[in-house]
Design a protein around this motif. Sequence first.
Motif, PDB file in Angstrom:
ATOM      1  N   ASN A 182       1.087  -1.034   0.295  1.00 27.12           N
ATOM      2  CA  ASN A 182       0.812  -0.181  -0.274  1.00 27.12           C
ATOM      3  C   ASN A 182       1.237   1.427   0.341  1.00 27.12           C
ATOM      4  N   LEU A 183       1.379   1.763  -1.040  1.00 32.03           N
ATOM      5  CA  LEU A 183       1.974   3.153  -1.781  1.00 32.03           C
ATOM      6  C   LEU A 183       1.608   3.921  -1.551  1.00 32.03           C
ATOM      7  N   ASN A 184       2.248   5.484  -0.646  1.00 33.47           N
ATOM      8  CA  ASN A 184       1.521   6.595  -1.223  1.00 33.47           C
ATOM      9  C   ASN A 184       2.227   7.048  -3.023  1.00 33.47           C
ATOM     10  N   ALA A 185       1.235   8.027  -3.308  1.00 33.93           N
ATOM     11  CA  ALA A 185       1.969   8.421  -4.821  1.00 33.93           C
ATOM     12  C   ALA A 185       0.832   9.904  -4.439  1.00 33.93           C
ATOM     13  N   GLU A 186       1.649  10.870  -5.351  1.00 33.68           N
ATOM     14  CA  GLU A 186       0.928  12.501  -5.699  1.00 33.68           C
ATOM     15  C   GLU A 186       1.587  12.362  -7.044  1.00 33.68           C
ATOM     16  N   ALA A 187       1.624  11.765  -8.645  1.00 35.54           N
ATOM     17  CA  ALA A 187       1.978  11.948  -9.704  1.00 35.54           C
ATOM     18  C   ALA A 187       1.554  10.934 -10.697  1.00 35.54           C
ATOM     19  N   LEU A 188       0.352  11.714 -10.984  1.00 35.09           N
ATOM     20  CA  LEU A 188       0.184  10.740 -12.542  1.00 35.09           C
ATOM     21  C   LEU A 188       0.264  11.666 -13.690  1.00 35.09           C
ATOM     22  N   LEU A 189       0.421  10.690 -15.043  1.00 34.92           N
ATOM     23  CA  LEU A 189       0.883  11.399 -15.476  1.00 34.92           C
ATOM     24  C   LEU A 189       0.270   9.928 -16.821  1.00 34.92           C
ATOM     25  N   LEU A 190      -0.949  10.689 -17.707  1.00 36.33           N
ATOM     26  CA  LEU A 190      -1.517  10.549 -18.636  1.00 36.33           C
ATOM     27  C   LEU A 190      -0.471  10.041 -20.495  1.00 36.33           C
ATOM     28  N   ASP A 191      -0.354   9.116 -20.786  1.00 35.94           N
ATOM     29  CA  ASP A 191       0.463   8.896 -21.873  1.00 35.94           C
ATOM     30  C   ASP A 191      -0.552   8.958 -22.895  1.00 35.94           C
ATOM     31  N   PRO A 192      -0.516   9.852 -23.803  1.00 29.54           N
ATOM     32  CA  PRO A 192      -1.031  10.461 -25.016  1.00 29.54           C
ATOM     33  C   PRO A 192      -1.199   9.232 -26.458  1.00 29.54           C
ATOM     34  N   LEU A 193      -0.088   8.673 -25.937  1.00 32.80           N
ATOM     35  CA  LEU A 193       0.232   7.696 -27.531  1.00 32.80           C
ATOM     36  C   LEU A 193      -0.406   6.505 -27.054  1.00 32.80           C
ATOM     37  N   THR A 194      -0.283   6.043 -25.919  1.00 31.56           N
ATOM     38  CA  THR A 194      -1.325   4.381 -25.788  1.00 31.56           C
ATOM     39  C   THR A 194      -1.689   4.600 -24.455  1.00 31.56           C
ATOM     40  N   LEU A 195      -2.323   6.478 -24.215  1.00 30.34           N
ATOM     41  CA  LEU A 195      -3.477   5.860 -23.248  1.00 30.34           C
ATOM     42  C   LEU A 195      -3.447   4.998 -21.691  1.00 30.34           C
ATOM     43  N   ASP A 196      -2.362   4.896 -21.955  1.00 32.59           N
ATOM     44  CA  ASP A 196      -1.329   4.147 -20.726  1.00 32.59           C
ATOM     45  C   ASP A 196      -1.984   5.338 -19.126  1.00 32.59           C
ATOM     46  N   LEU A 197      -1.726   4.932 -18.367  1.00 32.13           N
ATOM     47  CA  LEU A 197      -2.056   5.532 -17.418  1.00 32.13           C
ATOM     48  C   LEU A 197      -0.788   5.377 -16.516  1.00 32.13           C
ATOM     49  N   ILE A 198      -0.005   5.741 -16.108  1.00 30.58           N
ATOM     50  CA  ILE A 198       1.682   5.972 -14.632  1.00 30.58           C
ATOM     51  C   ILE A 198       1.293   6.630 -13.750  1.00 30.58           C
ATOM     52  N   ILE A 199       1.536   5.906 -12.945  1.00 30.91           N
ATOM     53  CA  ILE A 199       1.675   6.277 -11.735  1.00 30.91           C
ATOM     54  C   ILE A 199       2.906   6.703 -10.869  1.00 30.91           C
ATOM     55  N   ILE A 200       3.645   7.722 -10.458  1.00 34.66           N
ATOM     56  CA  ILE A 200       5.281   7.654 -10.015  1.00 34.66           C
ATOM     57  C   ILE A 200       4.739   7.721  -7.954  1.00 34.66           C
ATOM     58  N   SER A 201       5.649   6.039  -7.790  1.00 34.73           N
ATOM     59  CA  SER A 201       5.148   6.532  -5.792  1.00 34.73           C
ATOM     60  C   SER A 201       5.960   7.343  -5.498  1.00 34.73           C
ATOM     61  N   LYS A 202       5.890   7.575  -4.118  1.00 31.24           N
ATOM     62  CA  LYS A 202       6.459   9.082  -3.366  1.00 31.24           C
ATOM     63  C   LYS A 202       7.228   8.310  -1.993  1.00 31.24           C
ATOM     64  N   GLU A 203       8.853   7.875  -2.717  1.00 40.87           N
ATOM     65  CA  GLU A 203       9.153   7.119  -1.270  1.00 40.87           C
ATOM     66  C   GLU A 203      10.422   8.099  -1.027  1.00 40.87           C
ATOM     67  N   ALA A 204      11.209   7.580   0.469  1.00 41.53           N
ATOM     68  CA  ALA A 204      11.939   8.352   0.220  1.00 41.53           C
ATOM     69  C   ALA A 204      13.164   8.102  -0.263  1.00 41.53           C
ATOM     70  N   ASP A 205      13.625   6.677  -0.089  1.00 41.50           N
ATOM     71  CA  ASP A 205      14.916   5.897  -1.234  1.00 41.50           C
ATOM     72  C   ASP A 205      14.120   5.682  -2.454  1.00 41.50           C
ATOM     73  N   ARG A 206      12.952   5.885  -3.112  1.00 41.01           N
ATOM     74  CA  ARG A 206      13.232   5.420  -4.488  1.00 41.01           C
ATOM     75  C   ARG A 206      11.845   6.425  -5.285  1.00 41.01           C
ATOM     76  N   ALA A 207      11.351   6.269  -6.455  1.00 36.75           N
ATOM     77  CA  ALA A 207      10.345   6.757  -7.344  1.00 36.75           C
ATOM     78  C   ALA A 207       9.913   5.868  -7.649  1.00 36.75           C
ATOM     79  N   GLY A 208       8.850   4.865  -7.180  1.00 34.79           N
ATOM     80  CA  GLY A 208       8.249   3.511  -8.320  1.00 34.79           C
ATOM     81  C   GLY A 208       7.502   4.231 -10.108  1.00 34.79           C
TER      82      GLY A 208
END
Length: 304
Positions: A167-193
């Motif tokens: 169960n992760l915390n995240a604050e970034a959502l991206l829409l790939d306009p070419l594939t319509l995939d949704l990308i979420i970037i996790s907000k962690e102190a040691d990495r960005a998943g």
Amino acid sequence: MNLSKHSVQHILPYFLSLSIFALYSCDNGKDPDVATTDDFQTVPTSFPIAAGIIDEASGIAPAQYLNDYLWSVEDSGGPNAIFLVAKNGSSITPYTIPGSSNVDWEDIASGKGPDATKNYVYIADIGNNGGVDRNNTIYRVPDLQVVGGSFAADAVEKIQFRYPDGNLNAEALLLDPLTLDLIIISKEADRAGIYRLPYPQSTVNVITAEKVGNIPSLNLVTGGDVSVKGDEVLIRTYLTVSYWRLSSGQSVAQALTTPAKRSFLIAPEPQGEGICFDKDLKGYYTLSELGNASSVSLNYFKRK
């Protein structure tokens, strides 16, 4: 979310990594073969934002049909509404999203979706500071075409998902306009998943997101955006902005597993979380939560 919620041990790795992002890329040249440069002003044009309306602004995105406006959201404790913000900061108008609930709205994206004739708004209820065991939700609804309109209840869709690794915390959502995939970037102190919800996303079943990898040398990500052409990406933290230009055939998720082409120190903000390209690609905007400051500004960084 409030910055004070982070413990010292979570914040320390972030500041230790700042030296990496304070450095500009060695490649400061401008490529004559591309329509846009990869360099931006570091001193923004600022537009004051009236206090008391969107003090907890956690994300911004272009209004696809309304060229003079951006959309913004507030995070936990905010209303189930998105805010239409004039690009000069002169007006801020809330629009309710029927049937939605603001548990912790942390970002917003806009662009194409399942109906190729429409543009959509994507609202990311993905904040989870306490690691609560719950589904994450992305609301998708056709964008408004006129100021003063309203969002129809029967047009609001819910994309629910869980992570494959907790169960992760995240604050970034991206829409790939070419594939319509949704990308979420996790907000962690040691990495960005990097987590991907491949298109088409189910609005019936809970999806398990695909773990793509981590963004190299980046952590505590607070926002991100993809250009309308799908060939540029911005990812921000509280103090830095990282920039990618995609090669031909490369997806957004693939690009983010590689080092950023450029990194910038951003102009100081009380608690910066929102970022988006201008729709005409002449620059990008940032917006901050009010935090303990007396005021914030909508900042525009023009492309050089």
